[in-house]
Design a protein around this motif. Sequence first.
Motif, mmCIF file in Angstrom:
data_model
loop_
_atom_site.group_PDB
_atom_site.id
_atom_site.type_symbol
_atom_site.label_atom_id
_atom_site.label_comp_id
_atom_site.label_asym_id
_atom_site.label_seq_id
_atom_site.Cartn_x
_atom_site.Cartn_y
_atom_site.Cartn_z
ATOM 1 N N MET A 68 -16.526 -25.877 -69.156
ATOM 2 C CA MET A 68 -17.791 -25.146 -69.113
ATOM 3 C C MET A 68 -17.899 -24.312 -67.845
ATOM 4 S SD MET A 68 -19.487 -25.551 -71.884
ATOM 5 C CE MET A 68 -19.789 -26.625 -73.296
ATOM 6 N N ALA A 69 -17.432 -24.858 -66.716
ATOM 7 C CA ALA A 69 -17.472 -24.106 -65.460
ATOM 8 C C ALA A 69 -16.582 -22.863 -65.546
ATOM 9 C CB ALA A 69 -17.032 -24.999 -64.309
ATOM 10 N N ARG A 70 -15.408 -23.017 -66.156
ATOM 11 C CA ARG A 70 -14.511 -21.866 -66.309
ATOM 12 C C ARG A 70 -15.111 -20.830 -67.250
ATOM 13 N NH1 ARG A 70 -8.891 -24.080 -68.200
ATOM 14 N NH2 ARG A 70 -8.534 -21.819 -68.415
ATOM 15 N N LEU A 71 -15.732 -21.294 -68.329
ATOM 16 C CA LEU A 71 -16.342 -20.363 -69.269
ATOM 17 C C LEU A 71 -17.513 -19.622 -68.639
ATOM 18 C CD1 LEU A 71 -16.229 -22.538 -72.509
ATOM 19 C CD2 LEU A 71 -14.928 -20.438 -72.064
ATOM 20 N N GLU A 72 -18.255 -20.308 -67.783
ATOM 21 C CA GLU A 72 -19.365 -19.645 -67.101
ATOM 22 C C GLU A 72 -18.859 -18.470 -66.254
ATOM 23 O OE1 GLU A 72 -23.420 -20.941 -64.794
ATOM 24 O OE2 GLU A 72 -21.608 -22.118 -64.436
ATOM 25 N N LYS A 73 -17.684 -18.645 -65.658
ATOM 26 C CA LYS A 73 -17.096 -17.577 -64.844
ATOM 27 C C LYS A 73 -16.450 -16.501 -65.720
ATOM 28 C CE LYS A 73 -16.167 -20.640 -60.938
ATOM 29 N NZ LYS A 73 -15.116 -21.286 -60.092
ATOM 30 N N SER A 74 -16.299 -16.785 -67.018
ATOM 31 C CA SER A 74 -15.662 -15.837 -67.928
ATOM 32 C C SER A 74 -16.668 -14.980 -68.685
ATOM 33 C CB SER A 74 -14.786 -16.599 -68.949
ATOM 34 O OG SER A 74 -13.773 -17.329 -68.292
ATOM 35 N N LYS A 75 -17.954 -15.103 -68.353
ATOM 36 C CA LYS A 75 -18.980 -14.325 -69.045
ATOM 37 C C LYS A 75 -19.004 -12.893 -68.537
ATOM 38 C CE LYS A 75 -22.610 -16.858 -68.186
ATOM 39 N NZ LYS A 75 -23.983 -17.399 -68.268
ATOM 40 N N ALA A 76 -19.478 -12.014 -69.401
ATOM 41 C CA ALA A 76 -19.717 -10.636 -68.989
ATOM 42 C C ALA A 76 -20.753 -10.626 -67.863
ATOM 43 C CB ALA A 76 -20.209 -9.819 -70.180
ATOM 44 N N PRO A 77 -20.681 -9.650 -66.956
ATOM 45 C CA PRO A 77 -21.593 -9.656 -65.808
ATOM 46 C C PRO A 77 -23.065 -9.491 -66.166
ATOM 47 C CG PRO A 77 -20.304 -7.629 -65.891
ATOM 48 C CD PRO A 77 -19.709 -8.553 -66.905
ATOM 49 N N ASP A 78 -23.355 -8.877 -67.303
ATOM 50 C CA ASP A 78 -24.744 -8.591 -67.654
ATOM 51 C C ASP A 78 -25.171 -9.225 -68.966
ATOM 52 O OD1 ASP A 78 -23.086 -7.055 -69.191
ATOM 53 O OD2 ASP A 78 -24.229 -5.194 -68.981
ATOM 54 N N PRO A 80 -24.551 -13.119 -71.632
ATOM 55 C CA PRO A 80 -23.958 -14.459 -71.710
ATOM 56 C C PRO A 80 -22.725 -14.522 -72.604
ATOM 57 C CG PRO A 80 -25.842 -14.337 -73.162
ATOM 58 C CD PRO A 80 -25.782 -13.013 -72.447
ATOM 59 N N VAL A 81 -22.150 -13.383 -72.956
ATOM 60 C CA VAL A 81 -21.005 -13.319 -73.872
ATOM 61 C C VAL A 81 -19.708 -13.608 -73.117
ATOM 62 C CG1 VAL A 81 -19.700 -11.816 -75.419
ATOM 63 C CG2 VAL A 81 -22.203 -11.678 -75.347
ATOM 64 N N ILE A 82 -18.857 -14.451 -73.712
ATOM 65 C CA ILE A 82 -17.570 -14.764 -73.113
ATOM 66 C C ILE A 82 -16.617 -13.591 -73.292
ATOM 67 C CG2 ILE A 82 -15.594 -16.351 -73.155
ATOM 68 C CD1 ILE A 82 -18.197 -17.651 -72.208
ATOM 69 N N LEU A 83 -15.968 -13.182 -72.204
ATOM 70 C CA LEU A 83 -15.015 -12.081 -72.261
ATOM 71 C C LEU A 83 -13.714 -12.535 -72.933
ATOM 72 C CD1 LEU A 83 -15.653 -10.652 -68.681
ATOM 73 C CD2 LEU A 83 -16.383 -9.654 -70.864
ATOM 74 N N PRO A 84 -12.877 -11.574 -73.379
ATOM 75 C CA PRO A 84 -11.661 -11.929 -74.119
ATOM 76 C C PRO A 84 -10.778 -12.975 -73.440
ATOM 77 C CG PRO A 84 -12.049 -9.576 -74.294
ATOM 78 C CD PRO A 84 -13.087 -10.098 -73.346
ATOM 79 N N ALA A 85 -10.688 -12.955 -72.116
ATOM 80 C CA ALA A 85 -9.823 -13.913 -71.419
ATOM 81 C C ALA A 85 -10.267 -15.361 -71.626
ATOM 82 C CB ALA A 85 -9.793 -13.583 -69.929
ATOM 83 N N GLY A 86 -11.547 -15.577 -71.969
ATOM 84 C CA GLY A 86 -12.047 -16.936 -72.128
ATOM 85 C C GLY A 86 -12.195 -17.385 -73.567
ATOM 86 N N ILE A 87 -11.851 -16.524 -74.518
ATOM 87 C CA ILE A 87 -12.103 -16.833 -75.931
ATOM 88 C C ILE A 87 -11.306 -18.050 -76.396
ATOM 89 C CG2 ILE A 87 -11.660 -15.985 -78.265
ATOM 90 C CD1 ILE A 87 -12.676 -13.266 -77.381
ATOM 91 N N GLU A 88 -10.051 -18.139 -76.026
ATOM 92 C CA GLU A 88 -9.230 -19.277 -76.463
ATOM 93 C C GLU A 88 -9.822 -20.591 -75.970
ATOM 94 O OE1 GLU A 88 -4.610 -20.952 -76.158
ATOM 95 O OE2 GLU A 88 -5.121 -18.952 -75.413
ATOM 96 N N LEU A 89 -10.242 -20.627 -74.711
ATOM 97 C CA LEU A 89 -10.846 -21.847 -74.165
ATOM 98 C C LEU A 89 -12.169 -22.149 -74.856
ATOM 99 C CD1 LEU A 89 -10.930 -24.171 -72.144
ATOM 100 C CD2 LEU A 89 -11.945 -22.585 -70.474
#
Length: 267
Positions: A68-78, A80-89
């Motif tokens: 969850m902590a990693r996914l929080e850092k993988s969100k778009a800046p503006d 709550p959507v997860i960016l492509p780099a975090g989709i697998e996780l």
Amino acid sequence: MMGDMYDDEHDDVPSERPSDPSTAARDKSDELRMHSQLAAVFEGPRKFQAAIRGDFDGDVARELQRAMARLEKSKAPDAPVILPAGIELAAKTLRMGDDLDLAPDDYHIHRRPGEAMIARWIKGEAVEIFYQRLQAHYDAAAEGVFEDHLQTAWKSDVRADAMIEALRKTKVVMAERYLRDLIAKHKLFVLSTQTADEIDILHLAEHLMGVSAAEVVGAASAPPDAPTQRDRAWYFRLFSLRGMDGDIERMCFFTYLQKTDDTFDLG
């Protein structure tokens, strides 16, 4: 004690009462929305006979916490959507309950003195029920505000009257706030968080969940008889992850609780 709660997707509620009715109505709506989310996430034992299970392995609980902590850092800046780099996780995290053969809908808890981690996975029809309940909680809470205002209308508070009128005009569709249609249409993964420096553990356990605090945080960490406000105060953080697994809609709720005083050895 619940007043310190906020949603990380938005600015904290201003400490001073806003003079603009629209701003005041938006703040009140955000407050109702946050409390509605709490009710919908934690009402399972009281409303649907969901079990409280102390079967959450500590290593797995910490793995989920790190995810969850990693996914929080993988969100778009503006957003709550997860960016492509975090989709697998994100997809792996949403399937974790199935992969571990953990009962869906139930609350899987790992407890340590002064600390508890709670995971809950729901999917399919249970997600639809969740959104129905989420909306029902918001609508009921808003109606309660309107009724309370009617009871005190004799005080003739012009600012309060204007705020209530603006709130009545504010249409809140909780599924839209959770980006549900966009998740399904674009196969997005979305993560939002909700935090309270101090939440009343008795309110969370007894009022929302319908169980004793000992069932949630353990007998050693539960408040004593005739507890003080400090006895009841816990740090609280809720992660709400949503996404699609093929055609299956999934949600994962991860909650971290820690006693706010320093009487426990948390090392």
